[in-house]
Design a protein around this motif. Structure first.
Motif, PDB file in Angstrom:
ATOM      1  N   GLY A 174      59.155  71.840  53.969  1.00 43.38           N
ATOM      2  CA  GLY A 174      58.424  71.590  52.668  1.00 43.38           C
ATOM      3  C   GLY A 174      57.140  70.755  52.833  1.00 43.38           C
ATOM      4  O   GLY A 174      57.244  69.754  53.418  1.00 43.38           O
ATOM      5  N   ALA A 177      57.230  66.657  52.898  1.00 41.09           N
ATOM      6  CA  ALA A 177      58.712  66.428  53.106  1.00 41.09           C
ATOM      7  C   ALA A 177      58.908  65.078  53.682  1.00 41.09           C
ATOM      8  O   ALA A 177      58.137  64.468  54.559  1.00 41.09           O
ATOM      9  CB  ALA A 177      59.297  67.452  54.005  1.00 41.09           C
ATOM     10  N   GLY A 200      56.888  73.396  60.409  1.00 44.31           N
ATOM     11  CA  GLY A 200      56.079  72.850  59.330  1.00 44.31           C
ATOM     12  C   GLY A 200      56.904  71.787  58.427  1.00 44.31           C
ATOM     13  O   GLY A 200      57.995  72.210  58.129  1.00 44.31           O
ATOM     14  N   THR A 224      49.740  67.760  54.873  1.00 43.72           N
ATOM     15  CA  THR A 224      49.759  66.452  54.097  1.00 43.72           C
ATOM     16  C   THR A 224      49.152  65.313  55.301  1.00 43.72           C
ATOM     17  O   THR A 224      48.461  64.464  54.377  1.00 43.72           O
ATOM     18  CB  THR A 224      50.973  66.000  53.379  1.00 43.72           C
ATOM     19  OG1 THR A 224      51.513  67.277  52.927  1.00 43.72           O
ATOM     20  CG2 THR A 224      51.213  64.991  52.836  1.00 43.72           C
TER      21      THR A 224
END
Ligand code: 1GP
Length: 248
Positions: A174, A177, A200, A224
Protein backbone atom coordinates in the motif's frame (compact mmCIF):
# COMPACT_ATOMS: atom_id res chain seq x y z
CA UNK A 1 9.92 -5.53 -28.91
CA UNK A 2 6.71 -6.20 -26.97
CA UNK A 3 5.83 -3.91 -24.09
CA UNK A 4 6.04 -6.92 -21.76
CA UNK A 5 9.62 -7.72 -22.81
CA UNK A 6 10.55 -4.06 -22.56
CA UNK A 7 9.23 -3.93 -19.00
CA UNK A 8 10.62 -7.31 -17.97
CA UNK A 9 13.83 -7.98 -19.91
CA UNK A 10 15.25 -11.48 -19.70
CA UNK A 11 18.12 -10.79 -17.32
CA UNK A 12 18.60 -10.89 -13.57
CA UNK A 13 18.55 -7.16 -13.06
CA UNK A 14 15.84 -5.66 -10.85
CA UNK A 15 14.27 -2.48 -12.27
CA UNK A 16 12.96 0.61 -10.54
CA UNK A 17 9.59 2.03 -11.54
CA UNK A 18 8.35 5.35 -10.22
CA UNK A 19 4.71 5.77 -9.21
CA UNK A 20 3.10 9.11 -9.93
CA UNK A 21 -0.21 9.76 -8.22
CA UNK A 22 -2.02 12.52 -10.15
CA UNK A 23 -3.59 13.79 -6.92
CA UNK A 24 -0.32 14.30 -5.07
CA UNK A 25 1.09 17.42 -6.80
CA UNK A 26 0.31 20.11 -9.37
CA UNK A 27 0.50 19.08 -13.02
CA UNK A 28 3.90 20.65 -13.79
CA UNK A 29 5.51 19.05 -10.73
CA UNK A 30 4.24 15.62 -11.75
CA UNK A 31 5.91 16.06 -15.13
CA UNK A 32 9.13 17.14 -13.40
CA UNK A 33 9.11 14.01 -11.22
CA UNK A 34 8.68 11.87 -14.33
CA UNK A 35 11.61 13.57 -16.03
CA UNK A 36 13.75 13.17 -12.91
CA UNK A 37 12.73 9.52 -12.74
CA UNK A 38 14.00 8.89 -16.24
CA UNK A 39 17.20 10.81 -15.61
CA UNK A 40 17.72 8.99 -12.29
CA UNK A 41 17.57 5.56 -13.89
CA UNK A 42 13.95 4.44 -13.46
CA UNK A 43 12.85 2.17 -16.29
CA UNK A 44 9.11 2.98 -16.30
CA UNK A 45 6.56 5.42 -14.90
CA UNK A 46 3.35 4.16 -13.32
CA UNK A 47 0.41 6.56 -13.15
CA UNK A 48 -2.57 5.97 -10.89
CA UNK A 49 -3.90 5.81 -7.38
CA UNK A 50 -6.59 4.25 -5.20
CA UNK A 51 -8.79 7.27 -5.69
CA UNK A 52 -8.73 9.95 -8.33
CA UNK A 53 -9.75 13.51 -7.52
CA UNK A 54 -7.79 15.08 -10.37
CA UNK A 55 -10.15 15.66 -13.31
CA UNK A 56 -7.21 16.16 -15.69
CA UNK A 57 -5.98 12.55 -15.67
CA UNK A 58 -5.75 12.39 -19.46
CA UNK A 59 -3.78 15.64 -19.68
CA UNK A 60 -1.35 14.48 -16.95
CA UNK A 61 -0.67 11.25 -18.84
CA UNK A 62 -0.29 13.13 -22.11
CA UNK A 63 2.20 15.66 -20.67
CA UNK A 64 4.30 12.98 -18.99
CA UNK A 65 4.31 10.89 -22.14
CA UNK A 66 5.45 13.89 -24.16
CA UNK A 67 8.44 14.57 -21.92
CA UNK A 68 9.87 11.12 -21.16
CA UNK A 69 11.08 8.21 -23.28
CA UNK A 70 10.64 5.37 -20.78
CA UNK A 71 7.29 3.52 -20.86
CA UNK A 72 4.37 5.29 -19.19
CA UNK A 73 2.07 2.65 -17.76
CA UNK A 74 -1.35 3.06 -16.18
CA UNK A 75 -1.77 1.63 -12.68
CA UNK A 76 -5.50 2.11 -12.28
CA UNK A 77 -7.37 2.19 -8.99
CA UNK A 78 -10.59 1.98 -10.98
CA UNK A 79 -12.03 1.88 -14.50
CA UNK A 80 -11.95 5.72 -14.54
CA UNK A 81 -8.17 5.71 -14.81
CA UNK A 82 -7.73 4.90 -18.49
CA UNK A 83 -5.96 7.07 -21.02
CA UNK A 84 -5.18 6.52 -24.69
CA UNK A 85 -1.94 8.47 -24.26
CA UNK A 86 -0.22 5.81 -22.12
CA UNK A 87 2.03 3.07 -23.49
CA UNK A 88 0.07 0.39 -21.69
CA UNK A 89 -1.90 -0.60 -18.61
CA UNK A 90 -1.42 -3.03 -15.77
CA UNK A 91 -4.78 -4.78 -16.14
CA UNK A 92 -5.16 -5.75 -12.52
CA UNK A 93 -7.45 -7.92 -10.49
CA UNK A 94 -7.32 -7.48 -6.72
CA UNK A 95 -6.91 -11.20 -6.24
CA UNK A 96 -6.13 -11.08 -2.51
CA UNK A 97 -9.61 -9.66 -1.85
CA UNK A 98 -13.07 -11.11 -2.10
CA UNK A 99 -14.80 -8.00 -3.34
CA UNK A 100 -16.28 -8.77 -6.77
CA UNK A 101 -16.08 -5.10 -7.78
CA UNK A 102 -12.28 -5.20 -7.80
CA UNK A 103 -11.94 -8.85 -8.80
CA UNK A 104 -13.93 -8.47 -12.05
CA UNK A 105 -16.46 -5.59 -11.94
CA UNK A 106 -14.11 -2.70 -12.74
CA UNK A 107 -12.37 -4.86 -15.36
CA UNK A 108 -15.65 -5.43 -17.20
CA UNK A 109 -16.23 -1.66 -17.24
CA UNK A 110 -12.70 -1.01 -18.50
CA UNK A 111 -12.19 -3.81 -21.05
CA UNK A 112 -14.31 -2.43 -23.93
CA UNK A 113 -12.59 0.97 -23.64
CA UNK A 114 -9.11 -0.58 -23.50
CA UNK A 115 -9.91 -2.71 -26.55
CA UNK A 116 -11.37 0.14 -28.54
CA UNK A 117 -8.35 2.40 -28.02
CA UNK A 118 -5.93 -0.51 -28.54
CA UNK A 119 -4.06 0.02 -25.29
CA UNK A 120 -1.60 -2.83 -24.58
CA UNK A 121 -2.69 -4.56 -21.35
CA UNK A 122 -0.62 -6.73 -19.04
CA UNK A 123 -2.69 -9.11 -16.94
CA UNK A 124 -1.60 -8.49 -13.35
CA UNK A 125 -2.52 -10.15 -10.06
CA UNK A 126 -2.64 -7.46 -7.42
CA UNK A 127 -2.04 -8.87 -3.93
CA UNK A 128 -2.51 -6.52 -1.02
CA UNK A 129 -0.35 -7.37 2.00
CA UNK A 130 -0.97 -6.22 5.58
CA UNK A 131 1.49 -3.44 6.39
CA UNK A 132 0.84 -2.09 9.88
CA UNK A 133 -2.00 0.36 9.33
CA UNK A 134 -5.05 0.64 7.10
CA UNK A 135 -3.83 1.83 3.68
CA UNK A 136 -5.91 3.71 1.10
CA UNK A 137 -5.92 0.61 -1.11
CA UNK A 138 -7.35 -1.50 1.72
CA UNK A 139 -9.95 1.06 2.72
CA UNK A 140 -11.10 2.02 -0.76
CA UNK A 141 -11.23 -1.57 -2.04
CA UNK A 142 -13.01 -2.76 1.10
CA UNK A 143 -10.91 -5.93 1.16
CA UNK A 144 -8.75 -7.60 3.78
CA UNK A 145 -5.05 -7.75 3.00
CA UNK A 146 -3.13 -11.02 3.26
CA UNK A 147 -1.58 -11.34 6.77
CA UNK A 148 2.11 -10.42 6.60
CA UNK A 149 3.09 -13.52 8.57
CA UNK A 150 1.49 -15.86 6.00
CA UNK A 151 3.82 -16.10 2.98
CA UNK A 152 2.29 -19.41 1.91
CA UNK A 153 -1.13 -17.80 1.57
CA UNK A 154 0.41 -15.11 -0.62
CA UNK A 155 2.19 -17.81 -2.65
CA UNK A 156 -1.05 -19.75 -3.14
CA UNK A 157 -2.68 -16.61 -4.56
CA UNK A 158 0.30 -16.05 -6.85
CA UNK A 159 0.19 -19.64 -8.08
CA UNK A 160 -3.55 -19.37 -8.73
CA UNK A 161 -2.86 -16.20 -10.73
CA UNK A 162 -0.24 -17.93 -12.86
CA UNK A 163 -2.52 -20.92 -13.47
CA UNK A 164 -5.25 -18.50 -14.53
CA UNK A 165 -2.84 -17.16 -17.14
CA UNK A 166 -1.93 -13.88 -15.48
CA UNK A 167 1.47 -12.50 -16.50
CA UNK A 168 2.69 -10.56 -13.47
CA UNK A 169 2.31 -10.58 -9.67
CA UNK A 170 2.20 -7.24 -7.83
CA UNK A 171 2.91 -7.60 -4.10
CA UNK A 172 1.55 -4.39 -2.61
CA UNK A 173 1.95 -3.14 0.95
CA UNK A 174 0.00 0.00 0.00
CA UNK A 175 1.23 3.47 -0.81
CA UNK A 176 2.92 5.06 2.20
CA UNK A 177 2.86 1.74 4.08
CA UNK A 178 4.50 1.72 7.51
CA UNK A 179 6.16 -1.62 6.69
CA UNK A 180 7.03 -2.96 3.23
CA UNK A 181 6.15 -6.48 2.10
CA UNK A 182 8.22 -8.84 4.33
CA UNK A 183 11.38 -10.14 2.59
CA UNK A 184 10.42 -13.73 3.41
CA UNK A 185 7.10 -13.27 1.63
CA UNK A 186 8.82 -11.77 -1.45
CA UNK A 187 11.12 -14.79 -1.49
CA UNK A 188 8.45 -17.46 -1.05
CA UNK A 189 6.18 -15.88 -3.67
CA UNK A 190 9.03 -15.35 -6.17
CA UNK A 191 10.08 -18.98 -5.82
CA UNK A 192 6.50 -20.21 -6.24
CA UNK A 193 5.88 -18.75 -9.70
CA UNK A 194 7.74 -18.31 -12.95
CA UNK A 195 6.21 -14.92 -13.79
CA UNK A 196 7.81 -11.61 -12.65
CA UNK A 197 7.05 -10.26 -9.19
CA UNK A 198 6.67 -6.50 -8.67
CA UNK A 199 7.04 -5.25 -5.08
CA UNK A 200 5.81 -1.87 -3.86
CA UNK A 201 4.58 0.07 -0.87
CA UNK A 202 6.70 1.48 1.94
CA UNK A 203 10.06 1.11 0.17
CA UNK A 204 11.84 4.33 1.06
CA UNK A 205 15.56 3.77 0.47
CA UNK A 206 18.23 1.67 -1.26
CA UNK A 207 18.36 -0.85 1.56
CA UNK A 208 14.65 -1.64 1.31
CA UNK A 209 14.89 -1.89 -2.46
CA UNK A 210 17.96 -4.13 -2.36
CA UNK A 211 16.35 -6.44 0.19
CA UNK A 212 13.31 -6.95 -2.01
CA UNK A 213 15.54 -7.43 -5.08
CA UNK A 214 17.76 -10.00 -3.37
CA UNK A 215 14.64 -11.95 -2.47
CA UNK A 216 13.40 -12.13 -6.03
CA UNK A 217 11.57 -8.90 -6.88
CA UNK A 218 11.98 -8.11 -10.59
CA UNK A 219 10.62 -4.59 -10.16
CA UNK A 220 10.57 -2.19 -7.22
CA UNK A 221 7.93 0.54 -7.23
CA UNK A 222 8.59 3.74 -5.29
CA UNK A 223 6.27 6.73 -4.91
CA UNK A 224 5.91 8.25 -1.46
CA UNK A 225 9.65 8.41 -0.74
CA UNK A 226 10.08 10.75 -3.72
CA UNK A 227 7.30 13.01 -2.46
CA UNK A 228 8.97 13.10 0.96
CA UNK A 229 12.69 13.13 0.14
CA UNK A 230 12.83 14.51 -3.39
CA UNK A 231 14.04 13.00 -6.62
CA UNK A 232 17.56 12.15 -5.40
CA UNK A 233 16.13 8.98 -3.88
CA UNK A 234 15.44 7.74 -7.42
CA UNK A 235 19.09 7.69 -8.51
CA UNK A 236 20.18 6.26 -5.14
CA UNK A 237 17.79 3.33 -5.46
CA UNK A 238 18.43 2.80 -9.19
CA UNK A 239 22.19 2.71 -8.56
CA UNK A 240 21.79 0.25 -5.67
CA UNK A 241 19.65 -2.05 -7.80
CA UNK A 242 22.14 -1.94 -10.62
CA UNK A 243 24.66 -3.74 -8.42
CA UNK A 244 22.16 -6.23 -6.95
CA UNK A 245 21.58 -9.63 -8.48
CA UNK A 246 18.18 -11.30 -8.17
CA UNK A 247 18.34 -14.56 -6.26
CA UNK A 248 14.69 -15.52 -6.25
C1 1GP B 1 1.85 2.01 -4.21
O1 1GP B 1 3.47 0.33 -4.53
C2 1GP B 1 3.22 1.66 -4.71
O2 1GP B 1 0.87 1.43 -4.98
C3 1GP B 1 4.27 2.57 -4.12
O3 1GP B 1 4.15 2.71 -2.74
O4 1GP B 1 4.06 5.17 -2.32
O5 1GP B 1 4.79 3.60 -0.50
O6 1GP B 1 6.26 4.05 -2.46
P1 1GP B 1 4.86 3.94 -1.98
Amino acid sequence: MSLYRRLFPEDNQTRLWVLIDPDKAPHNELVKVAMNAEEGGASAILIGGSLLFNDAFDQVVQSIKRDVNIPVILFPGSSRQISRYADGILFMSLLSGRNPQFLIGEQVQAAPIISSIGLPAISTAYLLIESGTTTSAEFVSNTRPIPRTKPLIAAAHAQAAELLGMKVIYLEAGSGAKMPVPPEMVKVVSQSVSIPVIVGGGIINSEGAKTAAKNGARVIVVGTAIEEKGSKVISEIAAALFTTVVNG
